[in-house]
Design an enzyme around this catalytic site. Structure first.
Site, mmCIF file in Angstrom:
data_model
loop_
_atom_site.group_PDB
_atom_site.id
_atom_site.type_symbol
_atom_site.label_atom_id
_atom_site.label_comp_id
_atom_site.label_asym_id
_atom_site.label_seq_id
_atom_site.Cartn_x
_atom_site.Cartn_y
_atom_site.Cartn_z
ATOM 1 N N ASP A 8 0.679 -1.234 -0.055
ATOM 2 C CA ASP A 8 -0.093 0.181 0.014
ATOM 3 C C ASP A 8 0.680 1.320 -0.106
ATOM 4 O O ASP A 8 0.511 2.274 0.783
ATOM 5 C CB ASP A 8 -0.993 0.126 1.364
ATOM 6 N N LYS A 106 -7.258 -4.948 -2.975
ATOM 7 C CA LYS A 106 -8.027 -5.618 -1.860
ATOM 8 C C LYS A 106 -8.987 -4.345 -1.383
ATOM 9 O O LYS A 106 -8.560 -3.117 -1.588
ATOM 10 C CB LYS A 106 -6.858 -5.839 -0.432
ATOM 11 N N CYS A 151 -2.114 -2.789 7.579
ATOM 12 C CA CYS A 151 -1.817 -3.706 6.291
ATOM 13 C C CYS A 151 -0.536 -4.438 6.366
ATOM 14 O O CYS A 151 -0.609 -5.396 5.862
ATOM 15 C CB CYS A 151 -2.329 -2.761 5.040
HETATM 16 C C1 VGL Z 1 -4.660 0.643 5.724
HETATM 17 C C2 VGL Z 1 -6.221 1.461 7.047
HETATM 18 C C3 VGL Z 1 -7.190 1.580 6.170
HETATM 19 C C4 VGL Z 1 -3.327 0.353 5.558
HETATM 20 C C5 VGL Z 1 -5.592 0.511 4.980
HETATM 21 O O1 VGL Z 1 -2.861 0.075 4.445
HETATM 22 O O2 VGL Z 1 -2.517 0.037 6.383
HETATM 23 N N1 VGL Z 1 -4.884 1.254 6.981
HETATM 24 N N2 VGL Z 1 -7.061 1.053 5.034
#
Ligand code: VGL
Ligand code: ZN
Length: 204
Positions: A8, A106, A151
């Site tokens: 991410d 995702k 994540c």
């Molecule tokens: C994430 C919160 C919500 C992350 C993704 O990538 O850690 N955190 N969505």
């Protein structure tokens, strides 16, 4: 085979983004260097529809940081982030995305969040990452990216539970730190589950 899983590294998780992780941009040069050391590089991409159930804006009277129950699971509410086909969902321009062998998206189902790159938070649906790694005979994975306490952590936990020799590179991750100390607690929890920390300097 060993694979690097880049979690991410998207504009919304970087300074100026909707769910900015403090100093998130500071890991990018390390991640770029690490990608050159691996046989296989897989990136995950948080990829939410705009009516996603993890967004506070989709729940009347709720604000980011509140916790609710979403289809039977505890859910932290977040600001709208990584909405499909928006700039915030794109990978950072500083990231060498030409190094990616595969991108796994995702969080696409409005009813359930997905912190891990392998499964949704209810472990109902699989993203295909495990099959992909298996088809490439991967036995060892290193996890880097954002955020350490969400994540990255859940991706590493699923990896070790799926039987991969799993390493986290703590200096190539940054945490949201909703609570002070979440970074350290996440690393401790990962170690207790069998994930080994490995400094980037030992790889580069
Ligand atoms: C994430 C919160 C919500 C992350 C993704 O990538 O850690 N955190 N969505
Ligand atoms: Zn998300």
């Amino acid at each position: 085979m060993k694979a690097l899983i880049v979690v991410d590294i998207q504009n919304d998780f970087l300074p100026g983004g909707a769910l900015a992780v403090k100093d998130g941009d500071q890991i990018i040069s390390t991640v770029n260097e690490l990608m050159h050391k691996f046989d296989l590089v897989v990136a995950t991409q948080d990829w939410h529809p705009k009516d996603h159930g993890s967004f506070a804006s989709n729940h009347n009277g709720r604000k980011a940081g509140d916790e609710i129950e979403l289809y039977g699971l505890n859910q932290i509410l977040w600001p709208d982030h990584c909405v499909q086909n928006t700039h915030g969902a794109e990978f950072s321009e500083k990231l060498e995305i030409t190094r990616f062998d595969k991108v796994v998206r995702k969080g696409t189902d409005i009813l359930i969040d997905s912190y891990s790159g392998f499964f949704d938070n209810g472990r109902k649906k699989d993203t295909g990452l495990n099959d992909y790694l298996k088809s490439h005979h991967v036995e060892v994975v290193f996890v880097v990216g954002l955020a350490t306490d969400y994540c990255v952590k859940f991706t590493a936990i699923d990896a070790v539970e799926l039987g991969y020799r799993t390493f986290i590179v703590p200096d190539a991750t940054k945490a949201v730190n909703l609570q002070q100390g979440d970074f350290e607690r996440s690393i401790d929890e990962l170690v207790s589950k069998g994930v080994r920390p490995f400094d980037s300097s030992e790889l580069l």
